[in-house]
Design a protein around this motif. Structure first.
Motif, PDB file in Angstrom:
ATOM      1  N   SER A  92       0.849  -1.193   0.000  1.00  0.00           N
ATOM      2  CA  SER A  92       0.000   0.000   0.000  1.00  0.00           C
ATOM      3  C   SER A  92       0.885   1.243   0.000  1.00  0.00           C
ATOM      4  CB  SER A  92      -0.985  -0.004   1.170  1.00  0.00           C
ATOM      5  OG  SER A  92      -0.341  -0.260   2.381  1.00  0.00           O
ATOM      6  N   ASP A  93       2.145   1.060   0.396  1.00  0.00           N
ATOM      7  CA  ASP A  93       3.142   2.123   0.250  1.00  0.00           C
ATOM      8  C   ASP A  93       3.125   2.751  -1.139  1.00  0.00           C
ATOM      9  OD1 ASP A  93       4.849   2.953   2.228  1.00  0.00           O
ATOM     10  OD2 ASP A  93       5.975   1.082   2.219  1.00  0.00           O
ATOM     11  N   ASN A 163      -0.406   3.306  13.167  1.00  0.00           N
ATOM     12  CA  ASN A 163       0.961   2.819  13.353  1.00  0.00           C
ATOM     13  C   ASN A 163       1.832   4.056  13.559  1.00  0.00           C
ATOM     14  OD1 ASN A 163       3.393   1.445  13.259  1.00  0.00           O
ATOM     15  ND2 ASN A 163       3.452   1.336  11.033  1.00  0.00           N
ATOM     16  N   ASP A 190      -6.230   4.744   5.994  1.00  0.00           N
ATOM     17  CA  ASP A 190      -5.231   3.682   5.869  1.00  0.00           C
ATOM     18  C   ASP A 190      -5.583   2.558   6.844  1.00  0.00           C
ATOM     19  OD1 ASP A 190      -3.040   2.035   5.807  1.00  0.00           O
ATOM     20  OD2 ASP A 190      -1.565   3.646   5.887  1.00  0.00           O
ATOM     21  N   TYR A 193      -3.946  -2.284   9.224  1.00  0.00           N
ATOM     22  CA  TYR A 193      -4.138  -3.247  10.334  1.00  0.00           C
ATOM     23  C   TYR A 193      -5.619  -3.478  10.624  1.00  0.00           C
ATOM     24  CZ  TYR A 193       0.735  -2.041  10.897  1.00  0.00           C
ATOM     25  OH  TYR A 193       2.072  -1.829  10.661  1.00  0.00           O
ATOM     26  N   THR A 222      -3.702  -3.873   2.807  1.00  0.00           N
ATOM     27  CA  THR A 222      -2.442  -4.534   2.461  1.00  0.00           C
ATOM     28  C   THR A 222      -2.503  -6.037   2.719  1.00  0.00           C
ATOM     29  OG1 THR A 222      -0.054  -4.568   2.863  1.00  0.00           O
ATOM     30  CG2 THR A 222      -1.434  -4.077   4.763  1.00  0.00           C
ATOM     31  N   SER A 224       0.314  -7.401   3.631  1.00  0.00           N
ATOM     32  CA  SER A 224       1.573  -7.562   4.383  1.00  0.00           C
ATOM     33  C   SER A 224       1.393  -7.998   5.830  1.00  0.00           C
ATOM     34  CB  SER A 224       2.349  -6.243   4.386  1.00  0.00           C
ATOM     35  OG  SER A 224       2.664  -5.841   3.093  1.00  0.00           O
ATOM     36  N   ARG A 233       5.047  -7.833  -1.206  1.00  0.00           N
ATOM     37  CA  ARG A 233       4.782  -6.424  -1.515  1.00  0.00           C
ATOM     38  C   ARG A 233       3.517  -6.231  -2.366  1.00  0.00           C
ATOM     39  NH1 ARG A 233       5.336  -4.491   1.386  1.00  0.00           N
ATOM     40  NH2 ARG A 233       5.889  -2.400   0.761  1.00  0.00           N
TER      41      ARG A 233
HETATM   42  N1  PMP Z   1       0.275   1.875   6.200  1.00  0.00           N
HETATM   43  C1  PMP Z   1       0.650   1.587   7.455  1.00  0.00           C
HETATM   44  C2  PMP Z   1      -0.073   2.214   8.571  1.00  0.00           C
HETATM   45  C3  PMP Z   1       1.699   0.697   7.695  1.00  0.00           C
HETATM   46  O1  PMP Z   1       2.078   0.438   8.934  1.00  0.00           O
HETATM   47  C4  PMP Z   1       2.360   0.107   6.593  1.00  0.00           C
HETATM   48  C5  PMP Z   1       3.512  -0.854   6.747  1.00  0.00           C
HETATM   49  N2  PMP Z   1       4.287  -0.753   7.821  1.00  0.00           N
HETATM   50  C6  PMP Z   1       1.929   0.454   5.320  1.00  0.00           C
HETATM   51  C7  PMP Z   1       0.888   1.330   5.147  1.00  0.00           C
HETATM   52  C8  PMP Z   1       2.583  -0.087   4.093  1.00  0.00           C
HETATM   53  O2  PMP Z   1       2.446  -1.449   4.034  1.00  0.00           O
HETATM   54  P1  PMP Z   1       2.804  -2.262   2.719  1.00  0.00           P
HETATM   55  O3  PMP Z   1       3.556  -1.332   1.828  1.00  0.00           O
HETATM   56  O4  PMP Z   1       3.614  -3.404   3.194  1.00  0.00           O
HETATM   57  O5  PMP Z   1       1.490  -2.662   2.137  1.00  0.00           O
END
Ligand code: PMP
Length: 364
Positions: A92-93, A163, A190, A193, A222, A224, A233
């Motif tokens: 999602s980054d 986060n 976002d 989680y 995500t 992840s 990713r």
């Molecule tokens: N948003 C938040 C709040 C996150 O903590 C993270 C990863 N640490 C991400 C987005 C991005 O996650 P990813 O790129 O692994 O999907």
């Protein structure tokens, strides 16, 4: 070489330390290293997904299906949205990057909570935008509204659960902010989680289609965390088609790999693994809460797969984190966020046993 001026103002993102570094620097055997620093899924790779990755290995010479039809189809069924509402990113980054590039310039600003995901600031600064933060790490309506009226930011970031603090904002509170902001401001919700928050208390559950009525809102998710695919990713954004079309103009072709795409499709269709991950997490996080109470320090009530321990002045998070690292326990020190605190990803029973043992020895 002269680099862009905006770079002078950007701190490089500090990723959680890899196991390999601890092995190299401190001579600890890799099986003795416990990594609870990057909010990965401690169970490991979903075996169903692992099989899929292996089965697709012979297709590594082929570019992936750039339409990502099957993954979008799986996400569309999961969330009852249309395929035209979805964009896939390398995490999602990458969707956060598309958003920043699509709307920001050097005359714009963004608004976020006092302590939140570091990449919001980095992508915004890359575009030369100004950063405004509210006073609290919690997402408080009054603080957001006051700053919104004053600065008219182009983007508001609502990270729920947040986060690196672990707290969450209720669906009602998120909708209250969204409803008070006009369509010229893009709002990012976002939910990296979200699976953990939704399982803990439905008051915090936000689904992408709760937000689809708003043309200026995008939900990010995500694979992840709960899905255990940090290494592949894959993340996604869900919004009205018009916003997705705009973001598509920022997307490079084939932005996730053939194996990542296959893995995410398999992961998306398998709810059992996510349920097991959350069940383990819910059982183990209780131990972290009890441990904090027994040892007399505070923590933030967590809606995520990690917990944030808060220390008083007699305990220094940097010293504790360094001492743990030398013992092969990697956690996230939050000193760089201006907090005397540390964030610990909830591990397996064994990993958590090791953490508690070393932590007690370190603070003694
Ligand atoms: N948003 C938040 C709040 C996150 O903590 C993270 C990863 N640490 C991400 C987005 C991005 O996650 P990813 O790129 O692994 O999907």
């Amino acid at each position: 070489m002269r680099y862009n001026k905006v770079l002078e103002n950007i701190k490089t993102y500090e990723a959680g330390k890899p196991i390999e570094l601890v092995v190299r620097e401190f001579g600890i055997a890799s099986e003795d290293v416990v990594k609870l620093a990057s909010n990965e899924n401690p169970i490991g790779t979903n075996p169903v997904v692992e099989k899929t990755i292996i089965a697709n290995a012979s297709k590594a010479h082929l570019y992936p299906d750039d339409s990502m039809f099957e993954l979008k189809d799986a996400l569309a069924s999961k969330y009852t949205v249309g395929e035209e509402n979805i964009i896939i990113g390398a995490g999602s980054d990458q969707v956060l990057e598309f958003i920043a590039r699509a709307v920001l310039d050097e005359n714009s600003s963004v608004l976020m909570s006092a302590v939140t995901f570091a990449m919001y600031e980095i992508y915004a600064k890359q575009m030369g935008a100004k950063i405004y933060r509210t006073a609290s790490f919690e997402h408080k309506y009054d603080e957001f509204m006051e700053a919104y009226r004053m600065y008219k930011p182009k983007i508001i970031y609502l990270c729920t659960p947040n986060n690196p603090t672990g707290d969450a904002t209720s669906k009602e509170a998120v909708l209250e902010i969204i409803n008070a902001v006009d369509e010229e401001t893009l709002i990012v919700v976002d939910g990296a989680y979200m699976e953990y928050a939704a399982a803990k208390d439905s008051k915090y559950a936000i689904a992408p289609n709760d937000l689809l009525d708003f043309p200026n809102v995008i939900y990010l998710g995500t694979f992840s965390k709960a899905y255990g695919l940090g290494g592949m990713r894959v993340g996604y954004g869900i919004a009205q088609a018009e916003m997705i079309e705009a973001l598509y103009k920022m997307r490079p072709p084939f932005n996730i790999s053939t194996l990542s795409l296959a893995a995410a499709i398999a992961a998306c269709k398998d709810n059992t693994f996510v349920e097991e991950s959350i069940a383990l997490h819910q059982e183990q996080i209780k131990r972290y809460e009890a441990f904090a109470k027994e040892n007399g320090f505070a923590y933030i009530e967590s809606y995520t797969n990690f917990i944030t321990y808060l220390f008083t002045d007699d305990m220094d998070s940097t010293k504790i984190a360094d001492a743990l690292l030398k013992r092969g326990v990697i956690i996230r020190n939050l000193a760089s966020y201006g907090m005397n605190a540390m964030r610990i990803t909830i591990g397996t029973q064994r990993q958590n046993d090791i953490f508690f043992r070393h932590f007690l020895e370190v603070i003694a």
